[in-house]
Design a protein around this motif. Structure first.
Motif, short mmCIF file in Angstrom:
data_model
loop_
_atom_site.label_atom_id
_atom_site.label_comp_id
_atom_site.label_asym_id
_atom_site.label_seq_id
_atom_site.Cartn_x
_atom_site.Cartn_y
_atom_site.Cartn_z
N HIS A 105 2.87 5.49 -10.12
CA HIS A 105 3.42 4.26 -9.56
C HIS A 105 4.16 4.52 -8.26
N GLN A 106 4.86 5.65 -8.18
CA GLN A 106 5.54 6.01 -6.94
C GLN A 106 4.54 6.25 -5.82
N ASN A 107 3.45 7.01 -6.14
CA ASN A 107 2.40 7.27 -5.13
C ASN A 107 1.74 5.97 -4.68
N HIS A 108 1.53 5.05 -5.64
CA HIS A 108 0.90 3.78 -5.30
C HIS A 108 1.77 3.01 -4.32
N GLN A 109 3.06 2.99 -4.57
CA GLN A 109 3.97 2.30 -3.66
C GLN A 109 3.95 2.94 -2.28
N TYR A 110 3.91 4.29 -2.23
CA TYR A 110 3.89 5.00 -0.95
C TYR A 110 2.62 4.67 -0.16
N GLU A 111 1.46 4.70 -0.84
CA GLU A 111 0.20 4.42 -0.15
C GLU A 111 0.17 2.97 0.32
N GLN A 112 0.67 2.08 -0.49
CA GLN A 112 0.67 0.67 -0.10
C GLN A 112 1.55 0.45 1.13
N TYR A 113 2.69 1.12 1.14
CA TYR A 113 3.58 1.00 2.29
C TYR A 113 2.92 1.59 3.55
N SER A 114 2.29 2.76 3.42
CA SER A 114 1.63 3.40 4.57
C SER A 114 0.51 2.53 5.10
N GLU A 145 -9.48 4.55 10.59
CA GLU A 145 -9.93 5.57 9.63
C GLU A 145 -8.81 5.88 8.62
N LEU A 146 -7.55 5.93 9.10
CA LEU A 146 -6.42 6.18 8.19
C LEU A 146 -6.23 5.03 7.21
N VAL A 147 -6.44 3.81 7.70
CA VAL A 147 -6.34 2.64 6.82
C VAL A 147 -7.36 2.73 5.69
N ASP A 148 -8.58 3.10 6.06
CA ASP A 148 -9.62 3.24 5.04
C ASP A 148 -9.25 4.32 4.04
N ALA A 149 -8.62 5.44 4.53
CA ALA A 149 -8.23 6.52 3.62
C ALA A 149 -7.15 6.05 2.65
N HIS A 150 -6.16 5.26 3.14
CA HIS A 150 -5.11 4.74 2.27
C HIS A 150 -5.69 3.80 1.22
N ALA A 195 -7.29 5.80 -1.40
CA ALA A 195 -6.28 6.44 -2.25
C ALA A 195 -5.67 5.44 -3.22
N ILE A 196 -5.44 4.22 -2.75
CA ILE A 196 -4.85 3.19 -3.61
C ILE A 196 -5.78 2.87 -4.76
N VAL A 197 -7.05 2.72 -4.47
CA VAL A 197 -8.03 2.43 -5.54
C VAL A 197 -8.04 3.55 -6.57
#
Length: 619
Positions: free
Chosen positions: A275-284, A369-374, A377-379
């Motif tokens: 859940h912490q990683n999900h929040q980080y990726e969503q923020y990024s 490209e970074l947006v696609d990577a995030h 990662a979120i999925v």
């Protein structure tokens, strides 16, 4: 303390009357407004505005007047209403205020208390039932003191300042003792404290008695037994809680769920991390999307600059923008501006702008490209969370299943243990409540002993205050002699077996030739005794400078005295004496008399003469 009414204005009724120091007489036939005017004077001095005629209530809107108190003059305006909190306006030298008439908010000064302070009259509370230690108290108001300054038309031939009314009579006696120094402020405060102490002792004694009656005949009347049983219950509860912990360990051991619980804890920790990683990726992701928007805006601006540059690159000045003369590029060297003749400043070229735009486009592409990577990662994180949640549910179901199976097998034992623990807790609470009653009883008994000790100290202080040298006896002797002198001067008829004419030391009522006031049958005689008694108080207080307001209102002076023969001579003697007193004390005592008829020698003191064509309230 001098009180003198210089002027009264009945606003709304169009009546303004001026008075003088000394004697002022109101005369006229019946129902013309004499008593109403006397009541209006009382209203200026703080009386309740009640029992007025319909004409007065319909016409008067405010009472206004100029009143001297001591050596200060005040303008006073009071609304002519019965509400006790109506605001009274007061103005004097260096003073202007508005106060509720007789009752305000808690601890708020009123017009009544303002008058008490200006007249240097003590603000006291006195017992409503003096013979009872726990009696309620009631304050002495300005009206209780002014009662000694007003002979009312409905009382002048029947009572002494309302003595046949229980509440008035109680206040009358206390005012007498206050004025003549028998009941001073210190003693009053000590007696109030004593009554409060006695009342509190009685309350606490009733409280302890109630506890005794409540506990008597119950299993809890033995305090030692309560303590003994409470200690046993506490020990049993400790054992019950220990058994409960042991049972929990048995459940975990029997069902073999320790490993499952450990695995469940690890899963929960992994879920927290996901859940912490999900929040980080969503923020990024959100940050990168915001950056793309900014870069695109900047790129659009560069495009506009490049297009503008294509149109303006070949622009040259053909004439001077200041004077209009023609300009030739050949007028200077190529390295110098032919317009300002200075070396041109380095400028960004169109090529520079194109390069910058290319760099921005490349950065935008990299950010996409970074947006696609995030997003990817979120999925992945969401899928991992879903998988871990399924694993946790499976583990939780297995643990619950094993625990339920054991609990089902041991249900009766568990229920009995829980029921026993609940019973112990209830018993402990009940025993503590009963023990608390005993503790509060101890506190009450201790407080009673402390209050009794304080009560003894108050009794000693009251005795010391009462034993101080007082001039009460001297004042009373002077009052008696003055009263007797006035009776002789106004020619009060005598009995065949006369006794002493004095002020009764117990009731503080006037006696005439040994007879109590209530024993006098003649209404005319009661009027004369009342008049002599009231005048004696004023003269005594003036002589010793005591705290009685020096104003006297007499309503219906000769109403019950005949007008023929000796009766007429007595009326003339009363007025002759009043005139002499007013002349002797003109600057200290104001006397206002209302009467149907007035002797000729007193006519010069008439300031208001009413008749059917000239009533106080014009029709």
């Amino acid at each position: 303390m001098r009180v003198c009414i210089n002027k009264i204005n009945l606003i709304g009724a169009d009546r303004e009357l001026h008075l003088q120091a000394g004697l002022n007489i109101i005369t006229g036939s019946i129902t013309t407004g004499k008593t109403t005017l006397i009541k209006c004077f009382r209203g200026l001095l703080g009386s309740v505005l009640q029992d007025f005629s319909r004409e007065a209530k319909d016409n008067i809107t405010n009472l206004a007047g100029e009143v001297i108190i001591g050596d200060q003059t005040y303008e006073i305006i009071r609304p002519f209403v019965t509400t006790n909190d109506a605001m009274v306006s007061i103005a004097g030298e260096n003073e202007a205020t508005r106060l509720p008439a007789l009752r305000g908010k808690a601890d708020e000064e009123t017009y009544g208390t303002w008058l008490l302070k200006k007249l240097n009259l003590p603000i006291l509370k006195v017992p409503t039932a003096p013979t009872q230690d726990d009696s309620d108290t009631s304050p002495l108001s300005i009206n209780d003191y002014i009662m000694y300054c007003h002979l009312r038309q409905d009382e002048i031939d029947s009572s002494v300042f309302g003595h046949n009314h229980f509440s008035k009579n109680n206040k009358r006696k206390y005012v007498f003792e206050v004025i003549y120094g028998k009941y001073d402020v210190e003693i009053a405060q000590l007696q109030i404290k004593r009554r409060e102490t006695v009342s509190e002792i009685g309350r606490l004694q009733n409280y302890t008695k109630t506890i005794d009656e409540f506990l008597t005949g119950t299993p809890f009347e033995n305090r030692a037994a309560i303590v003994y049983n409470l200690n046993n219950v506490i020990r049993e509860l400790e054992i019950a809680y220990s058994d409960s912990e042991t049972l929990g360990e048995e459940i975990r051991g029997y069902t073999n769920t320790d490993e499952l619980r450990l695995h469940l804890l690890e899963l929960q920790q992994q879920l927290d991390k996901l859940h912490q990683n999900h929040q980080y990726e969503q923020y990024s992701l959100e940050q990168k999307q915001s950056l793309i928007a900014q870069l695109q805006t900047q790129s659009s601006r560069l495009t506009k600059s490049i297009v503008a540059g294509n149109y303006l690159l070949d622009f040259d000045f053909l004439s001077c923008p200041r004077c209009g003369s023609s300009l030739q590029p050949s007028r200077t060297e190529p390295e110098t501006c032919y317009l300002c003749l200075q070396p041109p400043e380095p400028q960004i070229t169109q090529d520079d702008l194109i390069k910058e735009q290319d760099r921005l486009e490349q950065q935008i592409s990299e950010t996409f490209e970074l947006v696609d990577a995030h997003r990817t990662a979120i999925v992945g994180i969401e899928q991992a969370i879903t998988q871990k949640n399924l694993q946790r549910q499976t583990l939780s179901s297995e643990i619950n299943h094993r625990a339920r199976r054991y609990v089902s097998e041991q249900a009766e034992q568990i229920a009995q243990a829980e029921h026993h623990r609940t019973q112990l807790q209830e018993k402990k609470q009940r025993l503590e409540e009963y023990l608390g009653l005993y503790n509060r009883q101890d506190q009450a008994i201790s407080a009673i002993e402390h209050l009794k000790s304080h009560l003894g100290e108050l009794d000693i202080a009251i005795d010391i205050a009462n034993s101080r040298v007082s001039k009460f006896g001297e004042y009373m002797n002077f009052l008696d002699k003055t009263y007797q002198t006035i009776l002789r001067e106004i020619r009060v008829p005598s009995f065949s077996d006369p006794g002493p004419s004095i002020i009764d030391r117990k009731t503080y009522l006037p006696r005439f030739e040994g007879r109590r006031f209530d024993e006098l049958e003649s209404q005319g005689l009661k009027v004369m005794v009342n008049t002599a008694h009231a005048l004696a108080h004023q003269l005594t207080c003036i002589h010793f400078d005591l705290q009685l307001p020096n104003i006297l209102l007499i309503d219906g002076l000769s109403g019950n005295i005949g007008y023929e023969g000796l009766d007429r001579e007595r009326i003339e003697a009363i007025y002759r004496y009043i005139i002499r007193v007013s002349q002797a004390h003109q600057n200290r005592l104001q006397i206002i008399v209302s009467d149907n008829t007035v002797p000729e020698r007193a006519s010069e003191y008439i300031f208001a003469n009413f008749n059917d064509e000239n009533k106080l309230i014009p029709l």
